[in-house]
Design an enzyme around this catalytic site. Sequence first.
Site, PDB file in Angstrom:
ATOM      1  N   ARG A  67       0.759  -1.227  -0.068  1.00 52.40           N
ATOM      2  CA  ARG A  67       0.013  -0.136   0.097  1.00 52.40           C
ATOM      3  C   ARG A  67       0.887   1.178  -0.050  1.00 52.40           C
ATOM      4  O   ARG A  67       0.508   2.247  -0.474  1.00 52.40           O
ATOM      5  CB  ARG A  67      -0.867  -0.187   1.181  1.00 52.40           C
ATOM      6  CG  ARG A  67      -1.722   1.098   1.439  1.00 52.40           C
ATOM      7  CD  ARG A  67      -3.204   0.973   0.298  1.00 52.40           C
ATOM      8  NE  ARG A  67      -4.097   2.113   0.464  1.00 52.40           N
ATOM      9  CZ  ARG A  67      -5.259   2.077   0.142  1.00 52.40           C
ATOM     10  NH1 ARG A  67      -5.706   0.861  -0.011  1.00 52.40           N
ATOM     11  NH2 ARG A  67      -5.893   3.137   0.397  1.00 52.40           N
ATOM     12  N   ILE A  94      -8.002   5.908   0.613  1.00 49.64           N
ATOM     13  CA  ILE A  94      -7.268   6.585   1.886  1.00 49.64           C
ATOM     14  C   ILE A  94      -5.921   6.893   1.600  1.00 49.64           C
ATOM     15  O   ILE A  94      -5.307   5.681   1.140  1.00 49.64           O
ATOM     16  CB  ILE A  94      -7.569   5.802   3.027  1.00 49.64           C
ATOM     17  CG1 ILE A  94      -9.081   5.586   3.399  1.00 49.64           C
ATOM     18  CG2 ILE A  94      -6.849   6.556   4.442  1.00 49.64           C
ATOM     19  CD1 ILE A  94      -9.839   6.766   3.504  1.00 49.64           C
ATOM     20  N   ASN A 109     -11.313  17.167   0.338  1.00 49.82           N
ATOM     21  CA  ASN A 109     -12.073  15.902   0.135  1.00 49.82           C
ATOM     22  C   ASN A 109     -13.423  16.268   0.360  1.00 49.82           C
ATOM     23  O   ASN A 109     -13.855  17.210   0.959  1.00 49.82           O
ATOM     24  CB  ASN A 109     -11.692  14.673   1.040  1.00 49.82           C
ATOM     25  CG  ASN A 109     -12.754  13.426   0.567  1.00 49.82           C
ATOM     26  OD1 ASN A 109     -12.595  13.177  -0.622  1.00 49.82           O
ATOM     27  ND2 ASN A 109     -13.260  12.907   1.757  1.00 49.82           N
ATOM     28  N   THR A 110     -14.359  15.514  -0.741  1.00 54.53           N
ATOM     29  CA  THR A 110     -16.026  15.648  -0.490  1.00 54.53           C
ATOM     30  C   THR A 110     -16.404  14.602  -0.164  1.00 54.53           C
ATOM     31  O   THR A 110     -16.175  13.330  -0.585  1.00 54.53           O
ATOM     32  CB  THR A 110     -16.552  16.464  -1.763  1.00 54.53           C
ATOM     33  OG1 THR A 110     -17.939  16.498  -1.570  1.00 54.53           O
ATOM     34  CG2 THR A 110     -16.313  15.450  -2.817  1.00 54.53           C
ATOM     35  N   HIS A 111     -17.531  14.362   0.994  1.00 58.19           N
ATOM     36  CA  HIS A 111     -17.969  13.226   1.377  1.00 58.19           C
ATOM     37  C   HIS A 111     -19.460  13.447   1.627  1.00 58.19           C
ATOM     38  O   HIS A 111     -19.842  14.775   1.774  1.00 58.19           O
ATOM     39  CB  HIS A 111     -17.193  13.111   2.966  1.00 58.19           C
ATOM     40  CG  HIS A 111     -18.071  12.003   3.596  1.00 58.19           C
ATOM     41  ND1 HIS A 111     -17.583  10.412   3.232  1.00 58.19           N
ATOM     42  CD2 HIS A 111     -18.701  11.857   4.530  1.00 58.19           C
ATOM     43  CE1 HIS A 111     -18.160   9.682   3.863  1.00 58.19           C
ATOM     44  NE2 HIS A 111     -19.049  10.358   4.612  1.00 58.19           N
ATOM     45  N   ASP A 143      -6.865  14.688   6.338  1.00 59.61           N
ATOM     46  CA  ASP A 143      -5.684  14.518   7.266  1.00 59.61           C
ATOM     47  C   ASP A 143      -5.377  12.766   7.171  1.00 59.61           C
ATOM     48  O   ASP A 143      -5.837  12.265   6.249  1.00 59.61           O
ATOM     49  CB  ASP A 143      -5.961  15.037   8.935  1.00 59.61           C
ATOM     50  CG  ASP A 143      -7.066  14.336   9.246  1.00 59.61           C
ATOM     51  OD1 ASP A 143      -7.699  14.725  10.332  1.00 59.61           O
ATOM     52  OD2 ASP A 143      -7.677  13.320   8.697  1.00 59.61           O
ATOM     53  N   GLY A 145      -6.653  10.501   9.085  1.00 63.09           N
ATOM     54  CA  GLY A 145      -7.827   9.607   9.265  1.00 63.09           C
ATOM     55  C   GLY A 145      -8.634   9.488   8.054  1.00 63.09           C
ATOM     56  O   GLY A 145      -8.513   9.740   6.751  1.00 63.09           O
ATOM     57  N   ASP A 147     -11.921  10.605   6.513  1.00 58.43           N
ATOM     58  CA  ASP A 147     -13.095  11.464   6.522  1.00 58.43           C
ATOM     59  C   ASP A 147     -13.090  12.543   7.934  1.00 58.43           C
ATOM     60  O   ASP A 147     -14.087  12.718   8.425  1.00 58.43           O
ATOM     61  CB  ASP A 147     -14.351  11.119   6.278  1.00 58.43           C
ATOM     62  CG  ASP A 147     -14.320  10.444   5.024  1.00 58.43           C
ATOM     63  OD1 ASP A 147     -14.972   9.340   4.828  1.00 58.43           O
ATOM     64  OD2 ASP A 147     -13.763  10.829   4.129  1.00 58.43           O
TER      65      ASP A 147
HETATM   66  C1  GRF Z   1     -19.804  11.674  -4.248  1.00 59.54           C
HETATM   67  O1  GRF Z   1     -20.697  11.826  -3.636  1.00 59.54           O
HETATM   68  C2  GRF Z   1     -18.723  11.757  -3.246  1.00 59.54           C
HETATM   69  O2  GRF Z   1     -18.817  12.407  -2.253  1.00 59.54           O
HETATM   70  C3  GRF Z   1     -18.610  10.256  -3.002  1.00 59.54           C
HETATM   71  O3  GRF Z   1     -18.955   9.463  -4.218  1.00 59.54           O
HETATM   72  C4  GRF Z   1     -19.690  10.485  -5.191  1.00 59.54           C
HETATM   73  C5  GRF Z   1     -18.681  10.749  -6.345  1.00 59.54           C
HETATM   74  O4  GRF Z   1     -19.510  11.331  -7.243  1.00 59.54           O
HETATM   75  N1  GRF Z   1     -17.336   9.687  -2.507  1.00 59.54           N
HETATM   76  P1  GRF Z   1     -18.807  11.685  -8.529  1.00 59.54           P
HETATM   77  O5  GRF Z   1     -17.617  10.709  -8.890  1.00 59.54           O
HETATM   78  O6  GRF Z   1     -17.810  12.928  -8.297  1.00 59.54           O
HETATM   79  O7  GRF Z   1     -19.792  11.664  -9.564  1.00 59.54           O
END
Ligand code: GRF
Length: 205
Positions: A67, A94, A109-111, A143, A145, A147
């Site tokens: 990894r 990760i 990152n977007t979650h 970071d 961790g 999310d």
């Molecule tokens: C997003 O909602 C992201 O937060 C999650 O998976 C989705 C990815 O969507 N991890 P895309 O690939 O940007 O359409």
Amino acid sequence: KRLVVLVSGSGTNLQALLDAIAAQGAAGYGAEIVAVGADRENIAGLDRAERAGLPTFVHRVKDYGTREEWDAALAGATAAYAPDLVVSAGFMKIVGKEFLARFGGRCVNTHPALLPSFPGAHGVRDALAYGAKVTGCTVHFVDDGVDTGPIIAQGVVEVRNEDYEDDGSALHERIKEVERRLLVDVVGRLARNGYRIEGRKVVIQ
Ligand code: GRF
């Protein structure tokens, strides 16, 4: 500012960034995407990058002995484009020590949940299973961790009764509508205004 975007799937968050930059111009938006990276081949996110004429790179975990070797390869490939900011937009791995050593503090990152609730790979499904009445999305710095990094912005999405009927995909689509706008807004502000991270607080100038 130079952005490298990391994707693992459909890439609609990437597409939202591409569309905003096309509409506003890189100068107006404050950033341009210089490359797109992925952890797997044959995903729509890479097609979107190629259609936009962007260089792409793919590093699959299974192609590496450990990894750590994968993490170092991803970090090196990303660094080759000298990004000011890395955007993990639906990237489902990760990142490790090497990546964070180079990009910690400048990787967002977007979650698809309201962190710290429902971290990990199934945030939408977990919120539904828990019976949450509202959920949403979080844009945060990465970071070491899962999310857990400092939160930059969040958006709230109501959970509807019919959301419990399916596997969460209807709710996830509604979350993604909010998420794409949030990510475009946050990345643009970080790029244009600059920012400071003070413990768990993010201050955008
Ligand atoms: C997003 O909602 C992201 O937060 C999650 O998976 C989705 C990815 O969507 N991890 P895309 O690939 O940007 O359409």
